[in-house]
Each structure stands twice: as structure tokens, then as C-alpha cells.
Design an enzyme around this catalytic site. Structure first.
Site, PDB file in Angstrom:
ATOM      1  CD  GLN A   1      12.886   2.249  25.691  1.00  0.00           C
ATOM      2  OE1 GLN A   1      12.660   3.617  25.428  1.00  0.00           O
ATOM      3  NE2 GLN A   1      12.306   1.749  26.608  1.00  0.00           N
TER       4      GLN A   1
ATOM      5  CB  ALA B   1      15.596  -5.470 -24.741  1.00  0.00           C
TER       6      ALA B   1
ATOM      7  CB  SER C   1       5.557   2.600 -15.483  1.00  0.00           C
ATOM      8  OG  SER C   1       6.268   2.897 -14.439  1.00  0.00           O
TER       9      SER C   1
ATOM     10  CD  GLU D   1       9.839  -8.173 -14.400  1.00  0.00           C
ATOM     11  OE1 GLU D   1      10.442  -7.319 -14.522  1.00  0.00           O
ATOM     12  OE2 GLU D   1       8.619  -8.442 -15.167  1.00  0.00           O
TER      13      GLU D   1
ATOM     14  CG  ASP E   1       1.591 -13.363 -11.055  1.00  0.00           C
ATOM     15  OD1 ASP E   1       1.622 -12.073 -11.170  1.00  0.00           O
ATOM     16  OD2 ASP E   1       0.824 -14.258 -11.199  1.00  0.00           O
TER      17      ASP E   1
END
Length: 379
Positions: free
Chosen positions: A277, A125, A133, A240, A238
């Protein structure tokens, strides 16, 4: 599966795929396990993963884990995501468990990590209504009373799996310094003063508001150091971001395979639509991007295992950015290639899309990842 997988890793990945195919291989099975896509986590199936010893894939053997590394955990996340195994609690669990492993007391590690191996779900949490952020802006406050006990008041939001977690790793403010005044706390489920309210989302029930009113925790609830939470959070980013990348890599692969299977069979103008295509080139581009992303995620995971004391901020952010944006692109392209059927609940593509679009937001938005990457170049 990649030339850098060991024989043990290849066998592990194959075993997870077999489990997924057997238990979740049909739409009927997945609907039954997820309440027709509304639940991301099935407790009974999760316990079976625990019985197989897979939930401790990257935890130390002394706590019941298998002693594997980051690459093994990423492999598990990729394959369970590809197989659509409803074990949504694992992603927050493995992220949180790494924090306890690194910073928790021996008592905390033994209690929490051994519980993870047995099938406990963990949550973390951090986010608040005014702090997403910008984690350093959080206002949930913990104050210490005489005798050492802590009293916590505040609100957390967007907390994944809080409703099914055995415990939550709570980040609260203990000092006035924006970054130097944060502390991690071990918050067991059922603690008086904690209220959990689900937030409705496109994917159903997975995130929550958590309200804390006069919540009392003992002095030894601190995980790591008082006022050391910011550095501890940074040390875990890193892993996470890499775990989230692996999860979305698996989703991208699954959405791609579903789309290709459809365009091979769907006929218009007298031939399969995949032979035109426009679609064939789209498939080629997506396949190339998936392979590039697979190599990136696995290379960073292997580096994290090879150099455990080193930070890989740039590389982990690259992996998270690339994998989540790719998952979003593949699911949108898959829906477009499938036409109206991609939009119906008859097929899984709409579920893939709902899972993918939010991945560029949680765990650090794509904008934040780009900012992190840019800063590593001195910008």
C-alpha cells in the site's frame, strides 16, 4: 495524449516517440550518444531532427518553419524529454528564436531562424556573477563608438549551450537606468574577444562562463531597440517558462514510468513491492499530479496560441513552478521506491534526478515564480 490534441498533433507526437524509441530506446544507445550521460546534446542526431523538419516546429513558414504554435513546440519538448533524446540545445534555441522572430530585423530573422530550421543551436546570455534573478543588476556594458559600432566588455555565467551555439543573444547594459538601460545584441560564434569556459555540473557539460573583452559588433547587431531589452525580455518570459515546463513534464512522465516498471517486477517478501500500500498510494498520488500538470501546461500553451498578443505571466509561472517541482518530486520518489538500485548508474533514475533538481533554479527559481504569481494577485 489529451482530448484537445488535433489529429496532426497526435500524429506528430507519435512520430517523435517512434524516433526516440528507435534511436534512443536502449541504455546502450543513450550511453553512446551522451558519453555515458555527460553530454546533453548530440550534434549529428540533432541534424537528423532538422532533416525531419521538426526543429522549426513553431517558426514561420517563410523562414522554413512548419508554422506551428507554442502548443506544438511544447509537445515536441515533452516527447523528446520523455524519450531521452539528447537534443539539449533545442530548449535554449527555441526560446532565443522566439525573441528574434518578435524583435529581430528582417536580416536577423532570415539568417537566424532559417539556421535554426537547418539545425543551428542558439544560446541566450543574461546571467552574470552578480545578476541572476535580479537581471536588472547586470553590469556587462556595451558602448557605441563613432560610426555606430558597439564595443562590449564583461562576463556572463551559467550560459547554457554557449559552447555549441551558432550565435548567442547577449543582453548588455547601454544605459544607467536599471531596467531601461538594457539592450539585446546578436553575437555570432567565433567573434574575436569572446572566451567560453565550461562549468562542471552534476550533469556534465552544459553551462558556461562567457568572457567578453573589447568585443566589437556592427551597429546592426542590436536586436530590437536600444535600451529596450528589458521590455523585450519580459515579453518572452511566458514562452520561456512554458517551454521549460513542457520539458520537465516529459521528464516527470519518464521517471514515473521507469519507477512503476521497476516496482511491478521487483519482489520482496514474496510479492512485487508495488503491491504494498505504501508504494501503491505513492504511485497514485504521482500519477494524479502528472495528469494535473499535463493539463495545466497544455491549457496555457493553447491560450498563448489563441491570444498571441496577451501576456500570461501568472499562468506561465504556475506551469513552470508546478512542472519543475513535480519533476524533482517524481525523481526523488522514484529513487526511494527503487531503493539502492535507483541510486546506481545501472538505471536511469539517477540521471533523471540530476536533470530535475536544477530545473527549479534555471529560467527563474521556484521562489521567483511564486513571487510573480503572488504579485498578479496584487500582493
Amino acid at each position: 495524449m489529451g482530448s484537445r490534441l488535433t489529429e496532426e498533433q497526435a500524429a506528430f507526437a507519435a512520430a517523435v516517440r517512434d524516433f526516440a524509441k528507435r534511436e534512443c530506446g536502449t541504455r546502450e544507445q543513450r550511453d553512446a550518444l551522451t558519453d555515458r550521460g555527460r553530454e546533453a546534446h548530440h550534434p549529428e542526431l540533432y541534424r537528423r531532427l532538422a532533416d525531419l523538419g521538426w526543429l522549426g516546429v513553431c517558426l514561420p513558414e517563410e523562414y522554413g518553419g512548419s508554422g506551428g504554435g507554442t502548443a506544438d513546440a511544447c509537445l515536441f519538448l515533452e516527447e523528446t524529454s520523455y524519450g531521452m533524446v539528447p537534443c539539449g540545445g533545442f530548449i535554449t534555441t527555441v526560446i532565443t528564436a522566439k525573441a528574434y522572430e518578435r524583435f529581430g530585423s528582417e536580416r536577423q530573422r532570415r539568417e537566424v531562424l532559417s539556421g535554426v530550421v537547418r539545425g543551428d543551436v542558439l544560446a541566450v546570455a543574461m546571467s552574470e556573477p552578480g545578476a541572476g534573478s535580479d537581471v536588472g543588476a547586470l553590469r556587462c556594458r556595451a558602448r557605441q563608438e563613432r560610426g555606430g559600432a558597439w564595443v562590449i566588455d564583461g562576463q556572463k555565467t551559467w550560459i547554457s549551450n554557449a559552447h555549441c551555439a551558432k550565435s548567442t543573444l547577449l543582453v548588455a547594459r547601454t544605459g544607467e537606468d536599471k531596467h531601461g538601460g538594457l539592450t539585446m545584441f546578436h553575437l555570432p560564434a567565433g567573434t574575436p574577444g569572446v572566451e567560453i569556459r565550461g562549468i562542471g555540473t552534476m550533469r556534465g557539460r552544459e553551462v558556461n562562463d562567457v568572457y567578453l573583452a573589447d568585443v566589437r559588433l556592427p551597429a546592426d547587431s542590436v536586436v530590437g531597440e536600444v535600451d529596450g531589452g528589458w521590455k523585450q525580455l519580459m515579453a518572452g518570459l511566458d514562452h520561456e517558462r512554458l517551454f521549460l515546463a513542457a520539458n520537465m513534464l516529459g521528464l516527470a512522465r519518464r521517471a514515473f514510468d521507469d519507477a512503476v516498471a521497476y516496482v511491478r517486477e521487483r519482489e520482496q517478501f514474496g510479492r512485487p513491492v508495488g503491491t504494498f500500500q505504501a508504494l501503491r498510494h505513492r504511485v497514485a498520488d504521482l500519477a494524479t499530479e502528472i495528469e494535473c500538470t499535463r493539463l495545466l501546461v497544455r491549457e496555457v500553451a493553447l491560450d498563448c496560441d489563441a491570444y498571441p498578443e496577451k501576456l500570461f505571466s501568472r499562468e506561465a509561472s504556475m506551469a513552470k513552478l508546478k512542472a519543475t517541482e513535480l519533476a524533482k518530486r517524481v525523481t526523488l520518489e522514484g529513487m526511494q521506491m527503487m531503493g539502492g538500485y535507483g541510486y546506481t548508474t545501472e538505471f536511469d533514475m539517477e540521471r533523471h534526478l540530476r536533470a530535475a533538481v536544477v530545473s527549479t533554479v534555471y529560467g527563474g527559481t521556484s521562489e521567483i515564480q511564486r513571487d510573480v504569481i503572488g504579485k498578479t494577485y496584487g500582493l
